[in-house]
Scaffold this motif. Sequence first.
Motif, mmCIF file in Angstrom:
data_model
loop_
_atom_site.group_PDB
_atom_site.id
_atom_site.type_symbol
_atom_site.label_atom_id
_atom_site.label_comp_id
_atom_site.label_asym_id
_atom_site.label_seq_id
_atom_site.Cartn_x
_atom_site.Cartn_y
_atom_site.Cartn_z
ATOM 1 N N UNK A 1 0.600 -0.790 0.019
ATOM 2 C CA UNK A 1 -0.088 -0.123 0.613
ATOM 3 C C UNK A 1 0.832 1.025 -0.035
ATOM 4 N N UNK A 2 1.690 1.606 -0.272
ATOM 5 C CA UNK A 2 3.446 2.663 0.418
ATOM 6 C C UNK A 2 3.235 2.967 -1.367
ATOM 7 N N UNK A 3 4.135 4.236 -1.927
ATOM 8 C CA UNK A 3 4.365 4.545 -3.184
ATOM 9 C C UNK A 3 4.776 3.257 -4.359
ATOM 10 N N UNK A 4 4.826 3.433 -5.198
ATOM 11 C CA UNK A 4 5.368 2.843 -5.686
ATOM 12 C C UNK A 4 7.095 2.853 -6.065
ATOM 13 N N UNK A 5 7.918 2.135 -7.134
ATOM 14 C CA UNK A 5 9.450 3.501 -7.601
ATOM 15 C C UNK A 5 8.986 4.075 -8.650
ATOM 16 N N UNK A 6 8.209 3.482 -9.477
ATOM 17 C CA UNK A 6 7.302 4.561 -10.957
ATOM 18 C C UNK A 6 6.944 6.163 -9.734
ATOM 19 N N UNK A 46 6.252 -3.752 8.603
ATOM 20 C CA UNK A 46 7.339 -2.801 8.517
ATOM 21 C C UNK A 46 7.138 -1.195 7.969
ATOM 22 N N UNK A 47 6.615 -1.662 6.390
ATOM 23 C CA UNK A 47 6.159 -0.212 5.880
ATOM 24 C C UNK A 47 5.109 0.660 6.442
ATOM 25 N N UNK A 48 4.923 -0.158 7.634
ATOM 26 C CA UNK A 48 3.113 0.635 8.090
ATOM 27 C C UNK A 48 4.250 1.418 9.637
ATOM 28 N N UNK A 49 4.912 0.506 10.188
ATOM 29 C CA UNK A 49 5.395 1.407 11.163
ATOM 30 C C UNK A 49 6.360 2.773 10.550
ATOM 31 N N UNK A 50 7.566 3.032 9.393
ATOM 32 C CA UNK A 50 7.819 3.978 8.627
ATOM 33 C C UNK A 50 6.569 4.687 8.342
ATOM 34 N N UNK A 51 6.060 4.919 8.402
ATOM 35 C CA UNK A 51 4.800 5.663 7.534
ATOM 36 C C UNK A 51 4.108 6.545 9.208
ATOM 37 N N UNK A 52 3.972 5.536 10.025
ATOM 38 C CA UNK A 52 3.520 6.452 11.581
ATOM 39 C C UNK A 52 4.701 6.956 12.173
ATOM 40 N N UNK A 53 5.552 7.086 12.332
ATOM 41 C CA UNK A 53 7.086 6.990 12.472
ATOM 42 C C UNK A 53 7.792 8.659 12.199
ATOM 43 N N UNK A 54 7.172 8.877 10.602
ATOM 44 C CA UNK A 54 7.279 10.068 9.823
ATOM 45 C C UNK A 54 6.841 11.557 9.570
ATOM 46 N N UNK A 55 6.768 12.074 9.653
ATOM 47 C CA UNK A 55 5.770 13.285 8.668
ATOM 48 C C UNK A 55 5.284 13.212 8.340
ATOM 49 N N UNK A 94 4.395 14.955 5.304
ATOM 50 C CA UNK A 94 5.599 15.268 3.995
ATOM 51 C C UNK A 94 6.257 14.464 4.008
ATOM 52 N N UNK A 95 6.757 13.341 4.631
ATOM 53 C CA UNK A 95 7.932 12.315 3.749
ATOM 54 C C UNK A 95 6.885 10.892 3.485
ATOM 55 N N UNK A 96 7.665 10.831 2.192
ATOM 56 C CA UNK A 96 7.227 10.293 1.462
ATOM 57 C C UNK A 96 7.860 8.256 1.449
ATOM 58 N N UNK A 97 7.384 6.975 1.859
ATOM 59 C CA UNK A 97 7.698 6.237 1.974
ATOM 60 C C UNK A 97 7.469 5.420 0.514
ATOM 61 N N UNK A 98 8.324 4.793 -0.124
ATOM 62 C CA UNK A 98 7.994 3.713 -1.616
ATOM 63 C C UNK A 98 8.748 2.591 -1.335
ATOM 64 N N UNK A 99 7.972 1.601 -1.913
ATOM 65 C CA UNK A 99 8.772 0.383 -1.503
ATOM 66 C C UNK A 99 9.826 0.491 -3.013
ATOM 67 N N UNK A 100 10.752 -0.154 -3.275
ATOM 68 C CA UNK A 100 11.985 -0.388 -4.106
ATOM 69 C C UNK A 100 12.371 -1.406 -4.692
#
Length: 338
Positions: A179-184, A233-242, A244-250
């Motif tokens: 459910x994270x943003x993708x590489x594109x 782990x992706x969900x943990x990143x999202x919960x602990x960032x601002x 405006x920050x963006x998380x992607x599955x590379x």
Amino acid sequence: MAENLEKKLKVLSAFLDIDRSIGANLELKKVSKILTEKLISVTGCNGCAILIINGDKIDVISESGFLKNFDGVEFSSSMPAIKYIIESKSGIFTNDLKNSKIASCVPDGCNMNSMICEPVIVADVVKGIIHLDSMKNNAFDEEDLSFVRFIAGEIALALERSLIYEEVKNLSVIDSLTGLFNRRKMEEDLENEILRCERYKREFSVFMIDIDWFKKYNDYHGHQKGDDLLKEIGSIFLKNLRKVDKVYRYGGEEFLVLLPETNKRNAIIVAERLNRIIAQKKFEGEEESQPSGKITISIGLSSYPLDGLRKDEIIKAADSALYRAKSHGRNRICVFNN
């Protein structure tokens, strides 16, 4: 007789223009702007607005002819007239507003005398409202009402199309597993962030993150558990960032994080916090499969413009730092340094 004929020709011309102008247009705001212009042209109203309802939130997506601009004005589904339309799925049509059933809703000093409010219904739910008003008494007739209802149908179709379009658009930029943003999406966002920072002389940082010994976890517990770990782990990143920050599955077990307005020094603080949160978290099955008995992450960090001016340079720098972190024992942060 001549006036009636002229109006009928105007309505017919509007129908043809709408069909030609809208066509397969998927952008709701553009469609609504065209329809607002046609409504004013055909009905001769003083003010016209198209409102879209999303839960309790109501957005004015197109408006024209009002003395006051709607920017910053908040509309609510609890407002009496709007509440009536939503609950009854019926419109309001009056040529004598001050003596109508909604007279109590009219604010003091209002110079409206005629009004049409028509619901836009999608899948039996009121998703929008068309509002027309006039300072004249008896400004609107049944033909105007029929035209407004036709427009409501056009907006309902446009809404359905735009929702499908947004869904397809989201699918093209979202990783289906996490459910994270993708590489594109990452490549597109990095390009835009570089342009913004180049223009305003700003900084940003990037993390390349790898789950340590993920293959061991995946092989021991199976692909389903491995997928669950990636999502967690992706969900943990999202919960602990601002926000405006963006998380992607590379790709695979690698993630990329984009931190706008963040220099290298501040990015290190964020990386250390993420590393610590993951190390302290208890993950199911980690003791059985992981060499250290714990799920941990390695982070490579690079920053713009210190480590590169182009997208590929920034990613390569973060990847190089990540390789160093893994080579030096994992569960650590390495900063790219020329």
